[in-house]
Motif scaffolding. Structure first.
Motif, PDB file in Angstrom:
ATOM      1  N   ALA A   4       1.749  -2.945   6.166  1.00  0.00           N
ATOM      2  CA  ALA A   4       2.347  -2.751   4.847  1.00  0.00           C
ATOM      3  C   ALA A   4       2.695  -1.278   4.636  1.00  0.00           C
ATOM      4  CB  ALA A   4       1.416  -3.245   3.750  1.00  0.00           C
ATOM      5  N   ALA A   5       1.799  -0.381   5.031  1.00  0.00           N
ATOM      6  CA  ALA A   5       2.054   1.055   4.902  1.00  0.00           C
ATOM      7  C   ALA A   5       3.231   1.477   5.770  1.00  0.00           C
ATOM      8  CB  ALA A   5       0.806   1.849   5.264  1.00  0.00           C
ATOM      9  N   TYR A   6       3.309   0.924   6.971  1.00  0.00           N
ATOM     10  CA  TYR A   6       4.432   1.229   7.864  1.00  0.00           C
ATOM     11  C   TYR A   6       5.754   0.795   7.234  1.00  0.00           C
ATOM     12  CZ  TYR A   6       7.758   0.613  11.651  1.00  0.00           C
ATOM     13  OH  TYR A   6       8.899   0.627  12.420  1.00  0.00           O
ATOM     14  N   LEU A   7       5.789  -0.432   6.724  1.00  0.00           N
ATOM     15  CA  LEU A   7       7.025  -0.926   6.101  1.00  0.00           C
ATOM     16  C   LEU A   7       7.445  -0.067   4.917  1.00  0.00           C
ATOM     17  CD1 LEU A   7       6.386  -4.781   6.199  1.00  0.00           C
ATOM     18  CD2 LEU A   7       8.092  -3.502   7.516  1.00  0.00           C
ATOM     19  N   GLU A   8       6.471   0.338   4.131  1.00  0.00           N
ATOM     20  CA  GLU A   8       6.775   1.147   2.949  1.00  0.00           C
ATOM     21  C   GLU A   8       7.174   2.575   3.335  1.00  0.00           C
ATOM     22  OE1 GLU A   8       4.511   2.852  -1.010  1.00  0.00           O
ATOM     23  OE2 GLU A   8       3.697   1.083  -0.003  1.00  0.00           O
ATOM     24  N   GLN A   9       6.381   3.227   4.164  1.00  0.00           N
ATOM     25  CA  GLN A   9       6.587   4.651   4.434  1.00  0.00           C
ATOM     26  C   GLN A   9       7.630   4.925   5.515  1.00  0.00           C
ATOM     27  OE1 GLN A   9       2.562   5.820   5.229  1.00  0.00           O
ATOM     28  NE2 GLN A   9       1.891   5.261   3.171  1.00  0.00           N
ATOM     29  N   ALA A  10       7.587   4.214   6.612  1.00  0.00           N
ATOM     30  CA  ALA A  10       8.498   4.504   7.721  1.00  0.00           C
ATOM     31  C   ALA A  10       9.833   3.786   7.604  1.00  0.00           C
ATOM     32  CB  ALA A  10       7.831   4.150   9.049  1.00  0.00           C
ATOM     33  N   VAL A  11       9.799   2.557   7.116  1.00  0.00           N
ATOM     34  CA  VAL A  11      11.020   1.764   7.023  1.00  0.00           C
ATOM     35  C   VAL A  11      11.695   1.929   5.663  1.00  0.00           C
ATOM     36  CG1 VAL A  11      11.962  -0.593   7.213  1.00  0.00           C
ATOM     37  CG2 VAL A  11      10.106   0.132   8.712  1.00  0.00           C
ATOM     38  N   GLY A  12      10.909   2.198   4.627  1.00  0.00           N
ATOM     39  CA  GLY A  12      11.468   2.401   3.295  1.00  0.00           C
ATOM     40  C   GLY A  12      11.573   1.146   2.453  1.00  0.00           C
ATOM     41  N   VAL A  13      10.778   0.132   2.762  1.00  0.00           N
ATOM     42  CA  VAL A  13      10.767  -1.094   1.968  1.00  0.00           C
ATOM     43  C   VAL A  13      10.017  -0.816   0.659  1.00  0.00           C
ATOM     44  CG1 VAL A  13      10.001  -3.503   1.889  1.00  0.00           C
ATOM     45  CG2 VAL A  13      10.847  -2.529   4.042  1.00  0.00           C
ATOM     46  N   ALA A  14      10.573  -1.262  -0.436  1.00  0.00           N
ATOM     47  CA  ALA A  14       9.932  -1.061  -1.743  1.00  0.00           C
ATOM     48  C   ALA A  14       8.600  -1.819  -1.785  1.00  0.00           C
ATOM     49  CB  ALA A  14      10.836  -1.548  -2.861  1.00  0.00           C
ATOM     50  N   PRO A  15       7.535  -1.181  -2.317  1.00  0.00           N
ATOM     51  CA  PRO A  15       6.226  -1.851  -2.388  1.00  0.00           C
ATOM     52  C   PRO A  15       6.277  -3.198  -3.101  1.00  0.00           C
ATOM     53  CG  PRO A  15       6.020   0.458  -2.972  1.00  0.00           C
ATOM     54  CD  PRO A  15       7.489   0.178  -2.828  1.00  0.00           C
ATOM     55  N   SER A  16       7.153  -3.343  -4.072  1.00  0.00           N
ATOM     56  CA  SER A  16       7.250  -4.611  -4.809  1.00  0.00           C
ATOM     57  C   SER A  16       7.772  -5.744  -3.934  1.00  0.00           C
ATOM     58  CB  SER A  16       8.147  -4.442  -6.036  1.00  0.00           C
ATOM     59  OG  SER A  16       9.461  -4.094  -5.622  1.00  0.00           O
ATOM     60  N   ARG A  17       8.370  -5.422  -2.785  1.00  0.00           N
ATOM     61  CA  ARG A  17       8.911  -6.443  -1.888  1.00  0.00           C
ATOM     62  C   ARG A  17       7.940  -6.789  -0.759  1.00  0.00           C
ATOM     63  NH1 ARG A  17      14.524  -5.757   0.168  1.00  0.00           N
ATOM     64  NH2 ARG A  17      14.129  -7.950   0.500  1.00  0.00           N
ATOM     65  N   ILE A  18       6.761  -6.160  -0.759  1.00  0.00           N
ATOM     66  CA  ILE A  18       5.781  -6.386   0.304  1.00  0.00           C
ATOM     67  C   ILE A  18       4.626  -7.212  -0.238  1.00  0.00           C
ATOM     68  CG2 ILE A  18       4.158  -5.296   1.901  1.00  0.00           C
ATOM     69  CD1 ILE A  18       6.003  -2.813   1.819  1.00  0.00           C
ATOM     70  N   THR A  19       4.339  -8.309   0.442  1.00  0.00           N
ATOM     71  CA  THR A  19       3.192  -9.149   0.101  1.00  0.00           C
ATOM     72  C   THR A  19       2.351  -9.320   1.352  1.00  0.00           C
ATOM     73  OG1 THR A  19       4.495 -10.364  -1.527  1.00  0.00           O
ATOM     74  CG2 THR A  19       2.471 -11.414  -0.746  1.00  0.00           C
ATOM     75  N   ARG A  20       1.064  -9.042   1.240  1.00  0.00           N
ATOM     76  CA  ARG A  20       0.158  -9.239   2.369  1.00  0.00           C
ATOM     77  C   ARG A  20      -0.393 -10.655   2.335  1.00  0.00           C
ATOM     78  NH1 ARG A  20      -4.393  -5.197   2.155  1.00  0.00           N
ATOM     79  NH2 ARG A  20      -4.967  -6.250   4.063  1.00  0.00           N
ATOM     80  N   ILE A  21      -0.264 -11.347   3.442  1.00  0.00           N
ATOM     81  CA  ILE A  21      -0.838 -12.682   3.600  1.00  0.00           C
ATOM     82  C   ILE A  21      -1.780 -12.605   4.793  1.00  0.00           C
ATOM     83  CG2 ILE A  21      -0.384 -15.118   4.038  1.00  0.00           C
ATOM     84  CD1 ILE A  21       2.449 -14.626   2.887  1.00  0.00           C
ATOM     85  N   ILE A  22      -3.066 -12.738   4.526  1.00  0.00           N
ATOM     86  CA  ILE A  22      -4.067 -12.617   5.584  1.00  0.00           C
ATOM     87  C   ILE A  22      -4.425 -14.011   6.088  1.00  0.00           C
ATOM     88  CG2 ILE A  22      -6.406 -11.834   6.111  1.00  0.00           C
ATOM     89  CD1 ILE A  22      -5.967  -9.624   4.024  1.00  0.00           C
ATOM     90  N   ASN A  23      -4.550 -14.119   7.399  1.00  0.00           N
ATOM     91  CA  ASN A  23      -4.855 -15.398   8.034  1.00  0.00           C
ATOM     92  C   ASN A  23      -6.197 -15.954   7.577  1.00  0.00           C
ATOM     93  OD1 ASN A  23      -2.518 -15.084   9.538  1.00  0.00           O
ATOM     94  ND2 ASN A  23      -3.584 -14.100  11.221  1.00  0.00           N
ATOM     95  N   GLY A  24      -6.315 -17.247   7.667  1.00  0.00           N
ATOM     96  CA  GLY A  24      -7.570 -17.928   7.380  1.00  0.00           C
ATOM     97  C   GLY A  24      -8.083 -18.611   8.639  1.00  0.00           C
ATOM     98  N   VAL A  25      -9.262 -19.186   8.545  1.00  0.00           N
ATOM     99  CA  VAL A  25      -9.898 -19.854   9.677  1.00  0.00           C
ATOM    100  C   VAL A  25     -10.346 -21.241   9.243  1.00  0.00           C
ATOM    101  CG1 VAL A  25     -11.867 -19.778  11.260  1.00  0.00           C
ATOM    102  CG2 VAL A  25     -10.702 -17.672  10.637  1.00  0.00           C
TER     103      VAL A  25
END
Length: 191
Positions: A4-25
């Motif tokens: 998420a940090a890479y997408l925001e800082q290096a790529v320039g994606v707006a934080p509002s467009r980033i959603t973290r989905i963590i895997n389940g088991v």
């Protein structure tokens, strides 16, 4: 978080467009237990400590690092041949390297490399410690599955591993490509 940090800082994606989905088991399949029966007969007799890994045997997963750490660990424990076992589940291009390392060290009989398997939950329950020696990771499914099976984890401090492994509580984090540090962390659990 790292991605998420890479997408925001290096790529320039707006934080509002980033959603973290963590895997389940699937906790029906991956649950605590102790059963050595999935291992080869006689491989891990009572009193042995099985260090295991599951994953593709490819460069990024760095299983040679784990084998080198296992060799170092075996060299520091006087009763290693009676106490230690290594199980690496998976298939890939680094398999010949792993076998050569073990053969050269004279420890091949302490290791089991069965290739790809469909019984990973059962194999995890046959282990005492899970190791993930990767050079890069996102959120590792194998760490999640190992933890769901109640295993402590020693993993490299890359990618999302630090989001999963809580040092001193659920395992240890070590630098990538450092077999000495990996061996020292594994020794803490063996002892």
């Amino acid at each position: 978080a790292e991605l998420a940090a890479y997408l925001e800082q290096a790529v320039g994606v707006a934080p509002s467009r980033i959603t973290r989905i963590i895997n389940g088991v699937d906790s029906e399949r991956f649950h605590p237990g102790q059963d050595r029966s999935p291992l080869p007969p006689g491989f891990a007799p009572p009193g042995t400590w099985v260090i295991g890994a599951v994953g593709r045997l490819e460069k990024v997963k760095d299983h040679p690092n784990l084998v080198q750490a296992f060799i170092r660990l075996a060299g520091t424990l006087p009763d290693a041949r009676q106490r230690l076992r290594l199980a690496i589940i998976g298939e890939g291009s680094t398999r010949p390297t792993l076998e050569t390392l073990l053969d050269t060290a004279g420890l091949r009989e302490l290791a089991w490399l069965p290739g790809a398997r469909d019984d990973v939950p059962e194999l995890l329950r046959a282990m005492d410690l899970f190791a993930l020696p990767s050079q890069a990771e996102g959120i590792s499914n194998t760490i999640l599955e190992a933890m769901a099976c109640g295993l402590p984890v020693v993993a490299t401090a890359v990618g999302g591993n630090a989001e999963l492994v809580v040092a001193g509580a659920t395992g240890r984090l070590v630098p990538a490509s450092d077999p000495q540090a990996l061996a020292a962390a594994m020794r803490e659990f063996v002892e």
